[in-house]
Design a protein around this motif. Structure first.
Motif, PDB file in Angstrom:
ATOM      1  N   PHE A  98     -28.772 -23.103 -22.054  1.00  0.00           N
ATOM      2  CA  PHE A  98     -27.977 -24.809 -21.772  1.00  0.00           C
ATOM      3  C   PHE A  98     -27.761 -25.214 -20.397  1.00  0.00           C
ATOM      4  O   PHE A  98     -28.235 -26.171 -20.258  1.00  0.00           O
ATOM      5  N   ASP A  99     -27.869 -24.350 -19.052  1.00  0.00           N
ATOM      6  CA  ASP A  99     -27.140 -24.371 -18.448  1.00  0.00           C
ATOM      7  C   ASP A  99     -28.048 -25.356 -17.197  1.00  0.00           C
ATOM      8  O   ASP A  99     -28.068 -26.010 -17.045  1.00  0.00           O
ATOM      9  N   GLU A 100     -29.709 -24.132 -17.505  1.00  0.00           N
ATOM     10  CA  GLU A 100     -30.644 -24.576 -17.194  1.00  0.00           C
ATOM     11  C   GLU A 100     -31.589 -26.145 -17.477  1.00  0.00           C
ATOM     12  O   GLU A 100     -31.967 -26.553 -16.960  1.00  0.00           O
ATOM     13  N   LEU A 101     -30.931 -26.038 -18.635  1.00  0.00           N
ATOM     14  CA  LEU A 101     -31.355 -26.972 -19.706  1.00  0.00           C
ATOM     15  C   LEU A 101     -30.869 -28.192 -19.695  1.00  0.00           C
ATOM     16  O   LEU A 101     -30.863 -29.309 -20.494  1.00  0.00           O
ATOM     17  N   HIS A 102     -29.951 -28.489 -19.079  1.00  0.00           N
ATOM     18  CA  HIS A 102     -28.777 -30.013 -19.218  1.00  0.00           C
ATOM     19  C   HIS A 102     -28.878 -30.377 -19.132  1.00  0.00           C
ATOM     20  O   HIS A 102     -28.762 -31.964 -19.718  1.00  0.00           O
ATOM     21  N   ALA A 103     -30.117 -31.560 -18.220  1.00  0.00           N
ATOM     22  CA  ALA A 103     -30.436 -32.643 -18.065  1.00  0.00           C
ATOM     23  C   ALA A 103     -31.737 -32.378 -19.285  1.00  0.00           C
ATOM     24  O   ALA A 103     -31.614 -34.160 -20.409  1.00  0.00           O
ATOM     25  N   SER A 149     -30.710 -35.678 -22.219  1.00  0.00           N
ATOM     26  CA  SER A 149     -31.691 -36.624 -22.752  1.00  0.00           C
ATOM     27  C   SER A 149     -32.209 -36.326 -24.197  1.00  0.00           C
ATOM     28  O   SER A 149     -31.400 -37.663 -25.067  1.00  0.00           O
ATOM     29  N   PHE A 150     -31.628 -35.444 -24.765  1.00  0.00           N
ATOM     30  CA  PHE A 150     -32.129 -35.319 -26.786  1.00  0.00           C
ATOM     31  C   PHE A 150     -30.499 -35.760 -27.541  1.00  0.00           C
ATOM     32  O   PHE A 150     -30.324 -36.900 -28.079  1.00  0.00           O
ATOM     33  N   LEU A 151     -29.463 -35.700 -26.304  1.00  0.00           N
ATOM     34  CA  LEU A 151     -28.229 -36.577 -27.194  1.00  0.00           C
ATOM     35  C   LEU A 151     -28.710 -38.186 -26.923  1.00  0.00           C
ATOM     36  O   LEU A 151     -27.845 -38.722 -28.008  1.00  0.00           O
ATOM     37  N   ALA A 152     -29.162 -38.104 -25.929  1.00  0.00           N
ATOM     38  CA  ALA A 152     -29.040 -40.354 -26.007  1.00  0.00           C
ATOM     39  C   ALA A 152     -30.579 -40.132 -26.624  1.00  0.00           C
ATOM     40  O   ALA A 152     -30.189 -41.136 -27.346  1.00  0.00           O
ATOM     41  N   THR A 153     -31.328 -39.762 -27.503  1.00  0.00           N
ATOM     42  CA  THR A 153     -31.787 -40.117 -28.078  1.00  0.00           C
ATOM     43  C   THR A 153     -31.341 -40.224 -29.295  1.00  0.00           C
ATOM     44  O   THR A 153     -31.629 -40.466 -30.119  1.00  0.00           O
ATOM     45  N   GLU A 176     -25.748 -29.838 -33.355  1.00  0.00           N
ATOM     46  CA  GLU A 176     -27.151 -30.430 -32.165  1.00  0.00           C
ATOM     47  C   GLU A 176     -27.270 -29.418 -31.160  1.00  0.00           C
ATOM     48  O   GLU A 176     -28.533 -29.149 -31.308  1.00  0.00           O
ATOM     49  N   LEU A 177     -26.878 -28.294 -31.448  1.00  0.00           N
ATOM     50  CA  LEU A 177     -27.312 -26.897 -30.064  1.00  0.00           C
ATOM     51  C   LEU A 177     -28.052 -26.623 -30.953  1.00  0.00           C
ATOM     52  O   LEU A 177     -29.373 -26.106 -30.248  1.00  0.00           O
ATOM     53  N   ASP A 178     -28.073 -26.592 -32.479  1.00  0.00           N
ATOM     54  CA  ASP A 178     -28.739 -25.916 -33.128  1.00  0.00           C
ATOM     55  C   ASP A 178     -30.476 -26.215 -33.161  1.00  0.00           C
ATOM     56  O   ASP A 178     -31.253 -25.754 -32.838  1.00  0.00           O
ATOM     57  N   VAL A 179     -30.432 -27.437 -33.103  1.00  0.00           N
ATOM     58  CA  VAL A 179     -31.425 -28.819 -33.071  1.00  0.00           C
ATOM     59  C   VAL A 179     -31.920 -28.603 -32.540  1.00  0.00           C
ATOM     60  O   VAL A 179     -33.155 -27.754 -32.170  1.00  0.00           O
ATOM     61  N   LEU A 236     -35.945 -27.044 -30.891  1.00  0.00           N
ATOM     62  CA  LEU A 236     -37.576 -27.710 -30.452  1.00  0.00           C
ATOM     63  C   LEU A 236     -37.406 -27.237 -28.652  1.00  0.00           C
ATOM     64  O   LEU A 236     -39.046 -27.424 -28.700  1.00  0.00           O
ATOM     65  N   ILE A 237     -36.497 -27.028 -28.839  1.00  0.00           N
ATOM     66  CA  ILE A 237     -37.086 -26.128 -27.058  1.00  0.00           C
ATOM     67  C   ILE A 237     -37.615 -24.990 -27.926  1.00  0.00           C
ATOM     68  O   ILE A 237     -39.181 -24.447 -27.195  1.00  0.00           O
TER      69      ILE A 237
END
Length: 157
Positions: free
Chosen positions: A11-16, A20-24, A46-49, A53-54
């Motif tokens: 999650f830290d690596e994919l922070h950005a 963006s996911f939350l922004a959508t 939200e973390l699970d979804v 997706l990843i």
């Protein structure tokens, strides 16, 4: 959840990407912080979804996998409907493919009577990505396919 939740490090690596996911979903930082405190179950969803997706993206692009154990090496090439495998087995119990020396021994003994080699093909009986994820759960990891390709090229000639 279809796969597995990403680790904190992932999650830290994919922070950005997560932002963006939350922004959508029209969730800004303030709302996310509020969700974590006031509705932790929604934050967990939200973390699970996002994790699924990843994983979907990674598994959809996966082509080669490798799995090493003390006396075996499993090499896989994944296609749309099936997986092709090459299994290498040392017939000498003291061999350890998990060590640098064991891999050097493999290089020196690849096509000798000390190595048993089997080639196989298995049609996916369930969803392709789920099948690949099962291999990963058993210890396989994504690879560039170099070892599989080298051995396969020799076997086909």
């Amino acid at each position: 959840m279809k796969y597995a939740r990403l680790t904190k490090e992932q999650f830290d690596e994919l922070h950005a990407e997560f932002a963006s996911f939350l922004a959508t979903q029209a969730i800004d930082k303030a709302e996310w912080d509020s969700l974590k405190v006031n509705k932790p179950e929604v934050a967990e969803q939200e973390l699970d979804v996002f994790s699924d997706l990843i994983w979907e993206g990674v598994l959809g692009r996966a082509e080669f996998l490798e799995h090493f154990s003390k006396n075996h090496i499993f090499l896989f090439q994944c296609f749309d409907t099936y997986v092709q495998s090459i299994v290498l087995k040392s017939l000498l119990p003291e061999t350890d493919f998990l060590s640098k020396e064991g891999l050097q021994w493999l290089s020196d003994n690849m096509f000798t009577e000390n190595i048993e080699m089997k080639v196989g093909k298995k049609v996916f009986t369930e969803d392709r990505n789920s099948s690949i994820f099962e291999l990963i759960k058993q210890g396989a990891f994504l690879s560039d396919g170099q070892l599989f390709t080298q051995i396969n090229t020799i076997l086909e000639s």
